[in-house]
Design a protein around this motif. Sequence first.
Motif, PDB file in Angstrom:
ATOM      1  N   ARG A 341       0.855  -1.188   0.000  1.00  0.00           N
ATOM      2  CA  ARG A 341       0.000   0.000   0.000  1.00  0.00           C
ATOM      3  C   ARG A 341       0.890   1.235   0.000  1.00  0.00           C
ATOM      4  NH1 ARG A 341      -3.290   0.426   4.918  1.00  0.00           N
ATOM      5  NH2 ARG A 341      -4.381   2.171   3.923  1.00  0.00           N
ATOM      6  N   PHE A 342       0.323   2.375  -0.477  1.00  0.00           N
ATOM      7  CA  PHE A 342       1.155   3.569  -0.576  1.00  0.00           C
ATOM      8  C   PHE A 342       0.460   4.837  -0.109  1.00  0.00           C
ATOM      9  CE2 PHE A 342      -0.685   2.225  -4.578  1.00  0.00           C
ATOM     10  CZ  PHE A 342      -1.331   3.347  -5.079  1.00  0.00           C
ATOM     11  N   TYR A 343      -0.794   4.755   0.355  1.00  0.00           N
ATOM     12  CA  TYR A 343      -1.449   5.942   0.904  1.00  0.00           C
ATOM     13  C   TYR A 343      -2.738   5.537   1.595  1.00  0.00           C
ATOM     14  CZ  TYR A 343      -5.151   6.265  -2.688  1.00  0.00           C
ATOM     15  OH  TYR A 343      -6.244   6.053  -3.480  1.00  0.00           O
ATOM     16  N   ASP A 344      -3.317   6.484   2.324  1.00  0.00           N
ATOM     17  CA  ASP A 344      -4.628   6.297   2.942  1.00  0.00           C
ATOM     18  C   ASP A 344      -5.687   6.546   1.876  1.00  0.00           C
ATOM     19  OD1 ASP A 344      -7.043   6.471   4.269  1.00  0.00           O
ATOM     20  OD2 ASP A 344      -6.486   8.205   5.498  1.00  0.00           O
ATOM     21  N   GLU A 345      -6.332   5.496   1.458  1.00  0.00           N
ATOM     22  CA  GLU A 345      -7.301   5.595   0.363  1.00  0.00           C
ATOM     23  C   GLU A 345      -8.510   6.458   0.711  1.00  0.00           C
ATOM     24  OE1 GLU A 345      -5.233   1.541   0.175  1.00  0.00           O
ATOM     25  OE2 GLU A 345      -6.206   2.778   1.718  1.00  0.00           O
ATOM     26  N   ASP A 449      -2.109  -8.805   5.409  1.00  0.00           N
ATOM     27  CA  ASP A 449      -2.222  -9.196   6.828  1.00  0.00           C
ATOM     28  C   ASP A 449      -2.336  -7.957   7.711  1.00  0.00           C
ATOM     29  OD1 ASP A 449      -2.122 -11.891   6.259  1.00  0.00           O
ATOM     30  OD2 ASP A 449       0.028 -12.102   6.706  1.00  0.00           O
ATOM     31  N   ALA A 450      -1.518  -6.942   7.428  1.00  0.00           N
ATOM     32  CA  ALA A 450      -1.561  -5.706   8.221  1.00  0.00           C
ATOM     33  C   ALA A 450      -2.895  -4.994   8.027  1.00  0.00           C
ATOM     34  CB  ALA A 450      -0.400  -4.796   7.825  1.00  0.00           C
ATOM     35  N   TYR A 451      -3.414  -5.035   6.819  1.00  0.00           N
ATOM     36  CA  TYR A 451      -4.699  -4.393   6.536  1.00  0.00           C
ATOM     37  C   TYR A 451      -5.824  -5.096   7.296  1.00  0.00           C
ATOM     38  CZ  TYR A 451      -7.921  -1.641   3.623  1.00  0.00           C
ATOM     39  OH  TYR A 451      -8.864  -0.742   3.170  1.00  0.00           O
ATOM     40  N   ALA A 454      -5.766  -4.097  10.847  1.00  0.00           N
ATOM     41  CA  ALA A 454      -6.378  -2.772  11.027  1.00  0.00           C
ATOM     42  C   ALA A 454      -7.899  -2.885  11.015  1.00  0.00           C
ATOM     43  CB  ALA A 454      -5.903  -1.824   9.935  1.00  0.00           C
ATOM     44  N   ALA A 455      -8.416  -3.784  10.203  1.00  0.00           N
ATOM     45  CA  ALA A 455      -9.865  -4.005  10.189  1.00  0.00           C
ATOM     46  C   ALA A 455     -10.351  -4.530  11.534  1.00  0.00           C
ATOM     47  CB  ALA A 455     -10.234  -4.984   9.075  1.00  0.00           C
ATOM     48  N   ASP A 456      -9.464  -5.242  12.242  1.00  0.00           N
ATOM     49  CA  ASP A 456      -9.813  -5.799  13.555  1.00  0.00           C
ATOM     50  C   ASP A 456      -9.559  -4.814  14.690  1.00  0.00           C
ATOM     51  OD1 ASP A 456     -10.560  -8.191  12.367  1.00  0.00           O
ATOM     52  OD2 ASP A 456      -8.561  -9.085  12.610  1.00  0.00           O
ATOM     53  N   GLY A 457      -9.016  -3.634  14.374  1.00  0.00           N
ATOM     54  CA  GLY A 457      -8.845  -2.622  15.408  1.00  0.00           C
ATOM     55  C   GLY A 457      -7.442  -2.123  15.607  1.00  0.00           C
ATOM     56  N   ALA A 458      -6.453  -2.749  14.985  1.00  0.00           N
ATOM     57  CA  ALA A 458      -5.084  -2.266  15.108  1.00  0.00           C
ATOM     58  C   ALA A 458      -4.934  -0.942  14.359  1.00  0.00           C
ATOM     59  CB  ALA A 458      -4.108  -3.294  14.542  1.00  0.00           C
ATOM     60  N   ALA A 459      -3.890  -0.207  14.681  1.00  0.00           N
ATOM     61  CA  ALA A 459      -3.642   1.057  13.993  1.00  0.00           C
ATOM     62  C   ALA A 459      -3.276   0.787  12.546  1.00  0.00           C
ATOM     63  CB  ALA A 459      -2.510   1.813  14.683  1.00  0.00           C
ATOM     64  N   ASP A 460      -3.918   1.502  11.635  1.00  0.00           N
ATOM     65  CA  ASP A 460      -3.596   1.339  10.230  1.00  0.00           C
ATOM     66  C   ASP A 460      -2.299   2.060   9.912  1.00  0.00           C
ATOM     67  OD1 ASP A 460      -4.348   0.640   7.382  1.00  0.00           O
ATOM     68  OD2 ASP A 460      -4.207   2.820   7.233  1.00  0.00           O
ATOM     69  N   ALA A 465      -9.297   5.502   8.481  1.00  0.00           N
ATOM     70  CA  ALA A 465     -10.362   5.289   9.457  1.00  0.00           C
ATOM     71  C   ALA A 465     -10.863   3.848   9.386  1.00  0.00           C
ATOM     72  CB  ALA A 465     -11.513   6.255   9.186  1.00  0.00           C
ATOM     73  N   GLN A 466     -11.063   3.224  10.540  1.00  0.00           N
ATOM     74  CA  GLN A 466     -11.412   1.813  10.568  1.00  0.00           C
ATOM     75  C   GLN A 466     -12.704   1.499   9.815  1.00  0.00           C
ATOM     76  OE1 GLN A 466     -11.806   0.111  14.475  1.00  0.00           O
ATOM     77  NE2 GLN A 466     -11.720  -2.000  13.737  1.00  0.00           N
ATOM     78  N   GLU A 467     -13.634   2.448   9.800  1.00  0.00           N
ATOM     79  CA  GLU A 467     -14.902   2.185   9.110  1.00  0.00           C
ATOM     80  C   GLU A 467     -14.708   1.935   7.624  1.00  0.00           C
ATOM     81  OE1 GLU A 467     -17.480   5.744   8.423  1.00  0.00           O
ATOM     82  OE2 GLU A 467     -15.926   6.773   9.600  1.00  0.00           O
ATOM     83  N   PHE A 468     -13.585   2.400   7.079  1.00  0.00           N
ATOM     84  CA  PHE A 468     -13.321   2.185   5.662  1.00  0.00           C
ATOM     85  C   PHE A 468     -12.328   1.057   5.404  1.00  0.00           C
ATOM     86  CE2 PHE A 468     -14.360   6.857   5.706  1.00  0.00           C
ATOM     87  CZ  PHE A 468     -15.621   6.698   5.155  1.00  0.00           C
ATOM     88  N   VAL A 469     -11.859   0.415   6.440  1.00  0.00           N
ATOM     89  CA  VAL A 469     -10.926  -0.705   6.274  1.00  0.00           C
ATOM     90  C   VAL A 469     -11.734  -1.995   6.277  1.00  0.00           C
ATOM     91  CG1 VAL A 469      -8.877  -1.871   7.153  1.00  0.00           C
ATOM     92  CG2 VAL A 469      -9.116   0.601   7.459  1.00  0.00           C
ATOM     93  N   TRP A 470     -11.996  -2.505   5.106  1.00  0.00           N
ATOM     94  CA  TRP A 470     -12.753  -3.750   4.967  1.00  0.00           C
ATOM     95  C   TRP A 470     -11.775  -4.908   4.861  1.00  0.00           C
ATOM     96  CZ3 TRP A 470     -16.958  -2.519   0.681  1.00  0.00           C
ATOM     97  CH2 TRP A 470     -17.813  -1.507   1.162  1.00  0.00           C
ATOM     98  N   PRO A 471     -11.950  -5.958   5.675  1.00  0.00           N
ATOM     99  CA  PRO A 471     -10.992  -7.065   5.652  1.00  0.00           C
ATOM    100  C   PRO A 471     -11.005  -7.823   4.328  1.00  0.00           C
ATOM    101  CG  PRO A 471     -12.914  -7.627   6.966  1.00  0.00           C
ATOM    102  CD  PRO A 471     -13.035  -6.178   6.653  1.00  0.00           C
ATOM    103  N   LEU A 472      -9.853  -8.417   4.022  1.00  0.00           N
ATOM    104  CA  LEU A 472      -9.686  -9.224   2.814  1.00  0.00           C
ATOM    105  C   LEU A 472      -9.417 -10.669   3.247  1.00  0.00           C
ATOM    106  CD1 LEU A 472      -7.453  -6.622   0.996  1.00  0.00           C
ATOM    107  CD2 LEU A 472      -9.563  -7.540   0.011  1.00  0.00           C
TER     108      LEU A 472
END
Length: 581
Positions: A341-345, A449-451, A454-460, A465-472
């Motif tokens: 990844r290279f930025y906050d989408e 894995d890091a993403y 973050a979806a589970d609550g870790a710092a991205d 924002a966590q609401e926009f981090v959808w797990p893969l």
Amino acid sequence: MRETKGNLDRRTFMKGGIVAAAAAATGSLLASCSPQATGGAASADGNAEDSKAAASPVAVGYANPDGIGIPVTPDSTEDVDVVVMGSGMGGFTAAMLTKEQDPDATVVMLEKQNALGGNTNFAEGGAGYLNMSPEEARAAVQAEMIQRNFVVDPSLFYALRTQQGDCADWLFGKHGVKIEDYGSGQPLYEGGTGASAIATLTPQAQELGVDIRTEARAFALVLDDDYTVSGIQYKAADGSVIQLNAKAVVIASGGMNTNPELLDLYSNVDLGKVMPLGTGQDGDGHLMVEQTAHGRTGLQTIDGFFAGIGTADDPCGFNSDLNTAAGFQFSSMFVNQYGNRFYDESFGFNTGSQLFFTCIPQVILSQSQAFSVFDESYIQKWEDGQWQNGHNGFDSATKTGTPLEIRSEIERVKDKDWFYQADTIEGLGAAIAADVESFDVDAFVETVDAYNAAADGAADEYGKAQEFVWPLRTAPFYAAKAGVNAYNTNGGIHINAHAQVVDPDGKAIAGLYASGIATAGWDSQVYGGGTNQPVALWCSCAAARHIVENRLGKTVAEDWMGDVPMTSILGEGYTNANPLG
């Protein structure tokens, strides 16, 4: 074979470019009427002189298959007063306002396509609806300069901001073009696009007596000298070339983003990632202006609208729901040529920037490669109506929650070279790495894995924002190459505050005006908002008023904008917001 125009002097010849074989390519606009050389004729044995004569006199290095900017001897000639090139907002405004203020003037509007409106048909915004005071305008101009990295002309912005309300009164008040507040933060054209504006203006222009000619492609200016334009040449539907001798010509032909061969000369953007939107933005007006003392038009940068998936040669399609889902969302997840990844989408959301959608394409272009990554759970959400951004402000405001059609689109693109699918993240990374040598599968797995963490609550990593981090985590997994949906270009024709085309020192070219996104001074690499429709409207209002008083010898009425102020339409409490168009 048609001969070149015989009364051009040597200076005009050098700038206007009457050269041998310039339009000799099969299928060119002027293939049947390529000009003959005059002065410095090609040698009989076809050596260096012949090769030199065959070069295009404008946009050196461009093949110029349609002979744009190269006048020829016409089949017929007409004397008119004003010619407007283009039938979008800029074209209609220039033609109608001129005709209103001088009813006896012969005003011709040329449109190279068989339908009117050009790219205004796809535009959403109307204008800055109220004039700004000098104090407000100065503050606004400072903000515009900062927002656009100072690659703008503040004098043009100042004129626009102090006069925009009069222009809006003319369009929406006097001529009844409808606008509506759809909840996008600024009133838009009725129906969400400018097609409604064109439908409203067309019968009024006809009633005024504007001579509208479709399938009429203007290709060359007629010059008395470098600083004097005295007409225009165009090719009619029957193939004949018609010369219109005129007191003024207005270029309102749009940008050049649908002509990648020409754009390649003017930009340093990787055009393999650029997927043009709109129609007819071929740079014709730019090349024609280069006939004059204006010379070469400015650097063309790309105005992008979100990321697009696919490639320039094989785009997914701007109207595809899959393109919207994989490229337009805060919840999108992108990786680069290394698998990182290279930025906050969602950075536009986090910063409160209204320009998030125009910044994203430039971020994508900063990488050698970019891929949008998603999985089955994303598809389920999209098809359930969970998405944040539509095609434009109208869609985002009115269609949120509407299910997107994704699976049929995946079926359509599954065999594309730019689309990848696998049952595991490792397999997806391996598929991409097979095409992109620098792609690191292990780094990609770690990124996902890091993403997920973050979806589970870790710092991205990028603070998303966590609401926009959808797990893969849900197979199958997908990736699509990402590029830029380009809706216009920046740079181009230099003008003054009367919309007159000027030379590099600011001296005006007599009889020549330009309007809209064909002009320079409005944007840099990042589209700032409000510089498509509002600029076309303002430029053409300025041009028409100057033409009437300085080229036609008449007086513009003080109430040229009409007597229906925007406050009566929008309400006394309305305050300016940034235009979306």
